[in-house]
Design a protein around this motif. Structure first.
Motif, PDB file in Angstrom:
ATOM      1  N   MET A 239      24.357  16.515  39.513  1.00 27.20           N
ATOM      2  CA  MET A 239      25.383  16.784  38.514  1.00 27.20           C
ATOM      3  C   MET A 239      25.116  18.050  37.703  1.00 27.20           C
ATOM      4  SD  MET A 239      28.298  16.009  37.431  1.00 27.20           S
ATOM      5  CE  MET A 239      28.523  14.444  38.290  1.00 27.20           C
ATOM      6  N   PRO A 240      23.879  18.344  37.263  1.00 30.44           N
ATOM      7  CA  PRO A 240      23.659  19.615  36.556  1.00 30.44           C
ATOM      8  C   PRO A 240      24.039  20.834  37.390  1.00 30.44           C
ATOM      9  CG  PRO A 240      21.800  18.147  36.225  1.00 30.44           C
ATOM     10  CD  PRO A 240      22.672  17.502  37.260  1.00 30.44           C
ATOM     11  N   THR A 241      23.720  20.799  38.684  1.00 35.64           N
ATOM     12  CA  THR A 241      24.104  21.902  39.563  1.00 35.64           C
ATOM     13  C   THR A 241      25.620  22.010  39.676  1.00 35.64           C
ATOM     14  OG1 THR A 241      22.089  21.542  40.845  1.00 35.64           O
ATOM     15  CG2 THR A 241      23.806  22.867  41.869  1.00 35.64           C
ATOM     16  N   ILE A 242      26.295  20.873  39.784  1.00 35.98           N
ATOM     17  CA  ILE A 242      27.760  20.870  39.872  1.00 35.98           C
ATOM     18  C   ILE A 242      28.366  21.457  38.606  1.00 35.98           C
ATOM     19  CG2 ILE A 242      29.793  19.376  40.008  1.00 35.98           C
ATOM     20  CD1 ILE A 242      28.176  17.466  41.734  1.00 35.98           C
ATOM     21  N   VAL A 243      27.838  21.086  37.453  1.00 34.77           N
ATOM     22  CA  VAL A 243      28.380  21.574  36.185  1.00 34.77           C
ATOM     23  C   VAL A 243      28.204  23.080  36.052  1.00 34.77           C
ATOM     24  CG1 VAL A 243      28.109  21.469  33.675  1.00 34.77           C
ATOM     25  CG2 VAL A 243      28.090  19.372  35.011  1.00 34.77           C
ATOM     26  N   ILE A 244      27.020  23.573  36.402  1.00 32.55           N
ATOM     27  CA  ILE A 244      26.770  25.019  36.321  1.00 32.55           C
ATOM     28  C   ILE A 244      27.709  25.778  37.253  1.00 32.55           C
ATOM     29  CG2 ILE A 244      25.091  26.842  36.778  1.00 32.55           C
ATOM     30  CD1 ILE A 244      24.530  25.295  34.249  1.00 32.55           C
ATOM     31  N   GLN A 245      27.877  25.290  38.468  1.00 34.95           N
ATOM     32  CA  GLN A 245      28.784  25.944  39.417  1.00 34.95           C
ATOM     33  C   GLN A 245      30.226  25.891  38.925  1.00 34.95           C
ATOM     34  OE1 GLN A 245      26.237  27.581  41.227  1.00 34.95           O
ATOM     35  NE2 GLN A 245      27.850  27.447  42.750  1.00 34.95           N
ATOM     36  N   LEU A 246      30.598  24.795  38.286  1.00 36.60           N
ATOM     37  CA  LEU A 246      31.963  24.669  37.770  1.00 36.60           C
ATOM     38  C   LEU A 246      32.206  25.647  36.621  1.00 36.60           C
ATOM     39  CD1 LEU A 246      34.673  23.220  37.825  1.00 36.60           C
ATOM     40  CD2 LEU A 246      33.714  21.502  36.280  1.00 36.60           C
ATOM     41  N   ILE A 247      31.221  25.813  35.757  1.00 37.65           N
ATOM     42  CA  ILE A 247      31.357  26.781  34.659  1.00 37.65           C
ATOM     43  C   ILE A 247      31.550  28.188  35.208  1.00 37.65           C
ATOM     44  CG2 ILE A 247      30.146  27.874  32.729  1.00 37.65           C
ATOM     45  CD1 ILE A 247      28.789  25.188  32.213  1.00 37.65           C
ATOM     46  N   LEU A 248      30.749  28.546  36.206  1.00 38.72           N
ATOM     47  CA  LEU A 248      30.881  29.873  36.821  1.00 38.72           C
ATOM     48  C   LEU A 248      32.234  30.036  37.506  1.00 38.72           C
ATOM     49  CD1 LEU A 248      27.297  30.241  38.335  1.00 38.72           C
ATOM     50  CD2 LEU A 248      28.198  31.361  36.305  1.00 38.72           C
ATOM     51  N   ALA A 249      32.705  28.962  38.142  1.00 37.62           N
ATOM     52  CA  ALA A 249      34.003  29.019  38.818  1.00 37.62           C
ATOM     53  C   ALA A 249      35.139  29.181  37.819  1.00 37.62           C
ATOM     54  CB  ALA A 249      34.210  27.766  39.665  1.00 37.62           C
ATOM     55  N   VAL A 250      35.060  28.463  36.692  1.00 36.33           N
ATOM     56  CA  VAL A 250      36.087  28.592  35.652  1.00 36.33           C
ATOM     57  C   VAL A 250      36.062  29.990  35.050  1.00 36.33           C
ATOM     58  CG1 VAL A 250      36.786  27.789  33.354  1.00 36.33           C
ATOM     59  CG2 VAL A 250      36.154  26.140  35.110  1.00 36.33           C
ATOM     60  N   GLY A 251      34.867  30.566  34.913  1.00 37.19           N
ATOM     61  CA  GLY A 251      34.751  31.904  34.356  1.00 37.19           C
ATOM     62  C   GLY A 251      35.264  33.007  35.261  1.00 37.19           C
ATOM     63  N   SER A 252      35.516  32.684  36.519  1.00 40.45           N
ATOM     64  CA  SER A 252      36.039  33.699  37.445  1.00 40.45           C
ATOM     65  C   SER A 252      37.449  33.359  37.927  1.00 40.45           C
ATOM     66  CB  SER A 252      35.099  33.827  38.655  1.00 40.45           C
ATOM     67  OG  SER A 252      34.977  32.588  39.336  1.00 40.45           O
ATOM     68  N   ILE A 253      38.167  32.564  37.131  1.00 42.01           N
ATOM     69  CA  ILE A 253      39.522  32.175  37.515  1.00 42.01           C
ATOM     70  C   ILE A 253      40.420  33.398  37.679  1.00 42.01           C
ATOM     71  CG2 ILE A 253      41.630  31.184  36.502  1.00 42.01           C
ATOM     72  CD1 ILE A 253      40.104  28.745  35.771  1.00 42.01           C
ATOM     73  N   MET A 254      40.268  34.369  36.797  1.00 42.16           N
ATOM     74  CA  MET A 254      41.125  35.558  36.838  1.00 42.16           C
ATOM     75  C   MET A 254      40.574  36.654  37.737  1.00 42.16           C
ATOM     76  SD  MET A 254      43.637  34.885  34.664  1.00 42.16           S
ATOM     77  CE  MET A 254      44.285  36.449  34.104  1.00 42.16           C
ATOM     78  N   SER A 255      39.463  36.384  38.424  1.00 41.19           N
ATOM     79  CA  SER A 255      38.803  37.423  39.221  1.00 41.19           C
ATOM     80  C   SER A 255      38.980  37.221  40.713  1.00 41.19           C
ATOM     81  CB  SER A 255      37.301  37.467  38.885  1.00 41.19           C
ATOM     82  OG  SER A 255      37.100  37.872  37.569  1.00 41.19           O
ATOM     83  N   LEU A 256      40.184  36.971  41.138  1.00 40.69           N
ATOM     84  CA  LEU A 256      40.441  36.877  42.569  1.00 40.69           C
ATOM     85  C   LEU A 256      40.267  38.248  43.212  1.00 40.69           C
ATOM     86  CD1 LEU A 256      43.616  34.610  42.684  1.00 40.69           C
ATOM     87  CD2 LEU A 256      41.383  34.044  43.598  1.00 40.69           C
ATOM     88  N   GLY A 257      39.475  38.302  44.267  1.00 42.82           N
ATOM     89  CA  GLY A 257      39.298  39.558  44.969  1.00 42.82           C
ATOM     90  C   GLY A 257      40.591  40.008  45.631  1.00 42.82           C
ATOM     91  N   PHE A 258      40.841  41.317  45.607  1.00 41.12           N
ATOM     92  CA  PHE A 258      42.117  41.800  46.116  1.00 41.12           C
ATOM     93  C   PHE A 258      42.124  41.982  47.629  1.00 41.12           C
ATOM     94  CE2 PHE A 258      39.952  45.804  46.368  1.00 41.12           C
ATOM     95  CZ  PHE A 258      40.661  46.552  47.297  1.00 41.12           C
ATOM     96  N   GLU A 259      40.938  42.015  48.282  1.00 46.78           N
ATOM     97  CA  GLU A 259      40.896  42.380  49.697  1.00 46.78           C
ATOM     98  C   GLU A 259      41.721  41.438  50.567  1.00 46.78           C
ATOM     99  OE1 GLU A 259      38.184  41.675  47.929  1.00 46.78           O
ATOM    100  OE2 GLU A 259      36.888  43.455  47.820  1.00 46.78           O
ATOM    101  N   LYS A 260      41.439  40.154  50.481  1.00 43.57           N
ATOM    102  CA  LYS A 260      42.124  39.188  51.330  1.00 43.57           C
ATOM    103  C   LYS A 260      43.596  39.069  50.972  1.00 43.57           C
ATOM    104  CE  LYS A 260      41.751  34.394  52.911  1.00 43.57           C
ATOM    105  NZ  LYS A 260      41.013  33.114  52.750  1.00 43.57           N
TER     106      LYS A 260
END
Length: 324
Positions: A239-260
Motif C-alpha cells: 500500500m505505501p508503494t501504491i500511494v506514492i505511485q498514485l501521488i506521482l500519477a495525480v501530479g502528472s495529470i496535465m502532463s500528457l506527452g504529445f508524441e503519441k
C-alpha cells in the motif's frame, strides 16, 4: 547573572567555528570514504542541472514578446498578456476538457492494471512460467511510440485492417476506428495499457517480494483462501508503494506527452485529440509563437505542481504516507 550570560554567549560563539570545522571534516571524510558513489552522481546531477534547472530561466519569455533579435532578456515585457490570450481563446475550454478527460481516463484504467498484473504474477506457482509471463508483458514497453501507432493504424485500417476484416467477415460494416472522435481516447488508453502495464508492474513485483512469508503462512493456517491472502496480506504490504505511485500519477495529470497523441491525430478526430501539449507544440515550434506557447506550458506546469502538492497533503492526512 549578566556576567554568566555573557560568558555563555562567548563560549557559544567560540564553539560555532569549531562545530563548522568538525562538520566540514565529517563531510570530507564521508566523500573520501564513498567517493565512488559521489562520482556516479556527477552525470545525473549534471543532466538535471542542464536539462531541468537551467531551462527554467527561459520561462521568463512567457511574460515577454520574445524576438530572436532581442533575445530572452532584451525582449519587451508584456506581463500576463499571453496568459490572458490563452484563457480567453475559444480553444481553452476544449483543450482543458480533452486534456483532463484523457488524463483521468488514463489514470483510472492504467493505474490499477499493473497492480493487478503484479498480484497475478506473484500468485503463480510455476517459476519458469512466471518468468515467461513477466517477460511477455514487459516486452511491449520497448516498442517505440512511432512503431506502436503504426501497428495500430495497420490493425484498425478501414480497408486492410485485421479488425475490420473480421467485422466484414461476419457481415458487418467497416469502422474508421482511427478517425472516430469518440474512439480516440479508448484507443490511446488501452494501447498504453498494453504497452506499459508490464513495465509499471515491476515496482509492485519488487514490493511483493519483500512481503513477510510468516504472515502468508499464518493466513494459510487460519484457513484464508488465495483471494483473502491477497486482500489482507499482499495489498496492505504494498500500500505505501501504491500511494506514492498514485501521488506521482495525480501530479502528472496535465502532463500528457504529445508524441503519441500527435501521431494519432488526424483532421477527423481533432475534436477530442487536441490537448494542451500538442497545442503548445503547434503554436511554439510550428507557428513560432514562442512566448504564447511558453505561457501555456508554464500554466500547465503550475497546475501539475498544485495537483501533486494537494495529493501529497491529502495522502499525508488520510494514510500518513507522502513524498515529503
Amino acid at each position: 547573572m549578566a556576567v554568566r550570560t555573557t560568558g555563555e554567549k562567548g563560549r557559544v560563539m567560540k564553539n560555532q567555528p569549531n562545530a563548522k570545522k568538525s562538520m566540514g571534516k565529517r563531510i570530507s571524510v564521508e566523500v573520501k570514504r564513498h567517493w565512488q558513489l559521489y562520482l556516479m552522481l556527477v552525470l545525473p546531477v549534471t543532466y538535471l542541472i542542464i536539462f531541468a534547472y537551467l531551462p527554467m530561466g527561459g520561462a521568463v519569455i512567457a511574460f515577454k514578446d520574445y524576438s530572436i533579435r532581442g533575445g530572452i532578456w532584451g525582449s519587451e515585457w508584456v506581463g500576463l498578456k499571453h496568459f490572458k490570450n490563452f484563457f480567453t481563446t475559444p480553444d481553452f475550454k476544449n483543450l482543458m476538457t480533452n486534456t483532463l478527460a484523457l488524463s483521468l481516463y488514463s489514470l483510472i484504467i492504467s493505474f490499477p492494471m499493473p497492480i493487478l498484473l503484479a498480484l497475478a504474477i506473484n500468485e503463480m506457482r510455476g517459476r519458469h512460467y512466471k518468468k515467461v509471463v513477466q517477460m511477455v508483458t514487459y516486452l511491449p514497453y520497448f516498442i517505440s511510440t512511432v512503431v506502436l501507432v503504426g501497428i495500430m493504424q495497420n490493425i484498425f485500417s478501414v480497408r486492410t485492417g485485421l479488425v475490420n476484416n473480421i467485422i466484414m467477415l461476419f457481415g458487418g460494416k467497416a469502422i474508421d476506428f482511427m478517425g472516430k472522435p469518440g474512439l480516440f481516447r479508448s484507443l490511446y488508453v488501452w494501447s498504453g495499457v498494453w504497452q506499459g502495464m508490464g513495465y509499471s508492474a515491476v515496482i509492485y513485483i519488487a514490493a511483493l517480494a519483500s512481503v513477510d512469508i510468516s504472515q502468508t503462512e499464518a493466513a494459510i493456517i487460519d484457513g484464508a483462501g488465495r483471494f483473502a491472502r491477497v486482500w489482507n496480506v499482499d495489498i496492505p504490504a504494498i500500500m505505501p508503494t501504491i500511494v506514492i505511485q498514485l501521488i506521482l500519477a495525480v501530479g502528472s495529470i496535465m502532463s500528457l506527452g504529445f508524441e503519441k497523441v500527435y501521431l494519432m491525430q488526424n483532421p477527423v478526430n481533432m475534436q477530442t485529440s487536441e490537448i494542451i501539449s500538442t497545442f503548445v507544440y503547434k503554436r511554439g515550434l510550428i507557428n513560432f509563437q514562442y512566448s504564447y506557447a511558453t505561457a501555456v506550458g508554464l500554466f500547465n506546469s503550475v497546475c501539475n505542481m498544485v495537483l501533486i502538492v494537494l495529493a501529497n497533503m491529502f495522502s499525508k492526512r488520510v494514510n500518513e504516507t507522502s513524498l515529503w
